[in-house]
Design a protein around this motif. Structure first.
Motif, PDB file in Angstrom:
ATOM      1  N   LYS A 117      -4.516   1.967   9.460  1.00 48.44           N
ATOM      2  CA  LYS A 117      -3.847   2.717  10.469  1.00 48.44           C
ATOM      3  C   LYS A 117      -2.371   2.879   9.703  1.00 48.44           C
ATOM      4  CE  LYS A 117      -5.673   0.549  14.438  1.00 48.44           C
ATOM      5  NZ  LYS A 117      -5.286  -0.429  15.671  1.00 48.44           N
ATOM      6  N   SER A 158     -12.219   4.604  16.750  1.00 47.45           N
ATOM      7  CA  SER A 158     -10.946   4.470  16.932  1.00 47.45           C
ATOM      8  C   SER A 158     -10.247   5.513  17.495  1.00 47.45           C
ATOM      9  CB  SER A 158      -9.978   3.830  15.633  1.00 47.45           C
ATOM     10  OG  SER A 158     -10.053   4.896  14.711  1.00 47.45           O
ATOM     11  N   GLN A 162      -7.543   6.725  14.711  1.00 47.47           N
ATOM     12  CA  GLN A 162      -6.360   5.785  14.535  1.00 47.47           C
ATOM     13  C   GLN A 162      -6.795   5.077  13.346  1.00 47.47           C
ATOM     14  OE1 GLN A 162      -3.557   5.345  16.372  1.00 47.47           O
ATOM     15  NE2 GLN A 162      -4.252   7.342  17.350  1.00 47.47           N
ATOM     16  N   ARG A 180     -15.673   4.519  11.577  1.00 53.45           N
ATOM     17  CA  ARG A 180     -14.165   3.817  11.976  1.00 53.45           C
ATOM     18  C   ARG A 180     -13.367   4.753  12.823  1.00 53.45           C
ATOM     19  NH1 ARG A 180     -17.795   0.603  10.871  1.00 53.45           N
ATOM     20  NH2 ARG A 180     -17.443  -1.213   9.731  1.00 53.45           N
TER      21      ARG A 180
END
Length: 165
Positions: free
Chosen positions: A46, A89, A92, A85
């Protein structure tokens, strides 16, 4: 080995935090034996106000090419993880860079590494520099590669703080 979780740019404006699980993953592939092949993968994490939190490192797959002195990542397997991912997310967690090992105590990038990192940095959609990590037997080499070829070497945060005392 020193605490390798926290890294900082020379101007102290950007911090990189490597999750302990990320370190555990990459350190499993340290080339200790004389025949151990290089390993590598991608770094996911992130972006937080210009700082990076690295929360995952992919591991080598069966399709990656590995020998004592080179590692070539098979793009599709790792890319599937990046996409998953990102979607899970809601944008994110993203691709932030690459990691691989070298059979050196304190690693440094080869000419091939630098060329490949530059190509990867130029292809970044978000314009951010590529985070590049080389894992050695006794330490890490951590740097940013910008799309214009400019390199920024990062230091251990602890090491930087001690040098200021």
């Amino acid at each position: 080995m020193l605490n390798l979780n926290s890294w900082v740019t020379p101007d102290r404006r950007n911090l990189i935090l490597l999750n302990p699980d990320v370190l555990a993953t990459v350190l499993r592939y340290v080339q200790i034996g004389s025949q151990d092949p290089e390993a590598g993968g991608i770094l996911l994490g992130k972006v937080r106000a210009g700082n990076l939190e690295i929360i995952e490192a992919t591991e080598p797959t069966r399709k990656d090419l590995r020998s004592r002195f080179f590692f070539i990542r098979h793009q599709n397997d790792h890319q599937k993880i990046v996409k998953q991912r990102w979607e899970d997310s809601e944008g994110q967690v993203r691709y932030l860079g690459e990691w691989h090992t070298h059979p050196e105590d304190f690693p440094s990038p080869s000419g091939t590494d630098l060329r490949e990192w530059r190509v990867l940095a130029e292809s970044r959609i978000d314009g951010r520099p590529l985070l590049a990590v080389i894992v050695g037997r006794k330490g890490l080499h951590v740097e940013y590669m910008h799309k214009d070829g400019r390199r920024v070497l990062l230091s251990h945060l602890l090491e930087t703080c001690l040098s200021l005392v």
